[in-house]
Design a protein around this motif. Sequence first.
Motif, PDB file in Angstrom:
ATOM      1  N   SER A 123      13.847  30.457  72.429  1.00  0.00           N
ATOM      2  CA  SER A 123      14.367  29.355  73.416  1.00  0.00           C
ATOM      3  C   SER A 123      13.213  28.923  74.721  1.00  0.00           C
ATOM      4  O   SER A 123      13.328  28.066  75.585  1.00  0.00           O
ATOM      5  CB  SER A 123      15.857  29.022  74.286  1.00  0.00           C
ATOM      6  OG  SER A 123      15.610  29.800  75.260  1.00  0.00           O
ATOM      7  N   SER A 124      11.726  30.026  74.519  1.00  0.00           N
ATOM      8  CA  SER A 124      10.913  29.897  75.817  1.00  0.00           C
ATOM      9  C   SER A 124       9.952  28.881  74.685  1.00  0.00           C
ATOM     10  O   SER A 124       9.579  28.788  74.059  1.00  0.00           O
ATOM     11  CB  SER A 124      10.587  31.246  76.280  1.00  0.00           C
ATOM     12  OG  SER A 124      10.313  31.318  74.485  1.00  0.00           O
ATOM     13  N   SER A 162       4.871  30.890  76.436  1.00  0.00           N
ATOM     14  CA  SER A 162       5.301  31.712  77.542  1.00  0.00           C
ATOM     15  C   SER A 162       5.440  33.551  77.086  1.00  0.00           C
ATOM     16  O   SER A 162       5.061  33.707  75.407  1.00  0.00           O
ATOM     17  CB  SER A 162       7.372  31.765  77.219  1.00  0.00           C
ATOM     18  OG  SER A 162       8.079  32.714  78.174  1.00  0.00           O
ATOM     19  N   ALA A 219       7.452  35.201  76.764  1.00  0.00           N
ATOM     20  CA  ALA A 219       9.152  35.520  76.129  1.00  0.00           C
ATOM     21  C   ALA A 219       8.952  35.948  74.652  1.00  0.00           C
ATOM     22  O   ALA A 219       8.914  36.476  74.040  1.00  0.00           O
ATOM     23  CB  ALA A 219       9.762  35.262  76.787  1.00  0.00           C
ATOM     24  N   THR A 220       7.896  34.370  73.839  1.00  0.00           N
ATOM     25  CA  THR A 220       7.638  34.246  73.259  1.00  0.00           C
ATOM     26  C   THR A 220       6.879  35.373  72.596  1.00  0.00           C
ATOM     27  O   THR A 220       7.023  35.320  70.903  1.00  0.00           O
ATOM     28  CB  THR A 220       7.075  32.804  72.487  1.00  0.00           C
ATOM     29  OG1 THR A 220       7.719  32.160  73.328  1.00  0.00           O
ATOM     30  CG2 THR A 220       6.702  32.010  71.395  1.00  0.00           C
ATOM     31  N   GLN A 259      15.507  24.813  72.191  1.00  0.00           N
ATOM     32  CA  GLN A 259      14.723  24.239  73.408  1.00  0.00           C
ATOM     33  C   GLN A 259      13.286  24.291  73.251  1.00  0.00           C
ATOM     34  O   GLN A 259      13.066  23.909  72.059  1.00  0.00           O
ATOM     35  CB  GLN A 259      15.285  24.594  74.308  1.00  0.00           C
ATOM     36  CG  GLN A 259      16.929  24.557  74.495  1.00  0.00           C
ATOM     37  CD  GLN A 259      16.974  25.522  75.853  1.00  0.00           C
ATOM     38  OE1 GLN A 259      17.127  26.221  76.045  1.00  0.00           O
ATOM     39  NE2 GLN A 259      18.468  25.266  76.289  1.00  0.00           N
ATOM     40  N   GLU A 260      12.466  24.477  74.017  1.00  0.00           N
ATOM     41  CA  GLU A 260      10.976  24.463  74.256  1.00  0.00           C
ATOM     42  C   GLU A 260      10.012  25.278  73.041  1.00  0.00           C
ATOM     43  O   GLU A 260       9.674  24.834  72.738  1.00  0.00           O
ATOM     44  CB  GLU A 260      10.446  24.839  75.729  1.00  0.00           C
ATOM     45  CG  GLU A 260      10.896  24.694  76.524  1.00  0.00           C
ATOM     46  CD  GLU A 260      10.695  23.191  76.136  1.00  0.00           C
ATOM     47  OE1 GLU A 260       9.086  22.393  75.797  1.00  0.00           O
ATOM     48  OE2 GLU A 260      11.832  21.630  76.949  1.00  0.00           O
ATOM     49  N   ALA A 261      11.181  26.420  72.269  1.00  0.00           N
ATOM     50  CA  ALA A 261      10.236  26.794  71.582  1.00  0.00           C
ATOM     51  C   ALA A 261      10.778  25.928  70.525  1.00  0.00           C
ATOM     52  O   ALA A 261       9.762  26.522  68.798  1.00  0.00           O
ATOM     53  CB  ALA A 261      11.610  28.201  70.792  1.00  0.00           C
ATOM     54  N   ARG A 279      14.367  34.446  75.825  1.00  0.00           N
ATOM     55  CA  ARG A 279      14.419  32.833  76.830  1.00  0.00           C
ATOM     56  C   ARG A 279      13.038  33.062  77.817  1.00  0.00           C
ATOM     57  O   ARG A 279      13.403  34.513  78.596  1.00  0.00           O
ATOM     58  CB  ARG A 279      15.151  32.621  77.068  1.00  0.00           C
ATOM     59  CG  ARG A 279      16.044  33.188  78.038  1.00  0.00           C
ATOM     60  CD  ARG A 279      17.770  32.777  78.864  1.00  0.00           C
ATOM     61  NE  ARG A 279      18.166  33.538  80.094  1.00  0.00           N
ATOM     62  CZ  ARG A 279      18.750  34.196  80.418  1.00  0.00           C
ATOM     63  NH1 ARG A 279      19.257  32.964  80.608  1.00  0.00           N
ATOM     64  NH2 ARG A 279      18.961  35.029  81.526  1.00  0.00           N
ATOM     65  N   GLY A 280      11.855  31.962  78.460  1.00  0.00           N
ATOM     66  CA  GLY A 280      11.051  31.729  79.604  1.00  0.00           C
ATOM     67  C   GLY A 280      12.004  32.066  80.803  1.00  0.00           C
ATOM     68  O   GLY A 280      12.719  31.965  80.902  1.00  0.00           O
TER      69      GLY A 280
END
Length: 129
Positions: A8-9, A13, A15-16, A40-42, A128-129
């Motif tokens: 969801s990052s 990020s 995290a990605t 989400q942003e991913a 997630r970020g």
Amino acid sequence: MKFVLLISSAPQSPATRRALRFAQALLGSGHSLERVFFYQEAVHIASKLLVYPQDEPNIAQQWQTFIQQHQLDAVVCIAAALRRGVVDEGEAKRYQLQASNLAQGYTLSGLGQLHEAIQQTERMVHFRG
């Protein structure tokens, strides 16, 4: 062991990038990756219009290559994608948009796909970020 990844990052990020390295390590260790769910942003990772500066690694392209090489089930949350302008050909026609931008190897679908994957696997890992 069977895994599902929830990412969801945002594409830039850390995290990605960690999620990709984790996925590579999973498959390299003999585990299976049943589904990668982008939320989400991913969802931006699945856009074929994402451009990276020359001095940064193109994590979106790395994800796409990884997904295609391993023939992974890569699902993009349709609600999150529509809010962020990521659409496939069907959604572009439905909303009378001029073009689609969902990269090859990804599928738009709902949260039910995440739920189903969680039920069928032994571990879910969320980045997630």
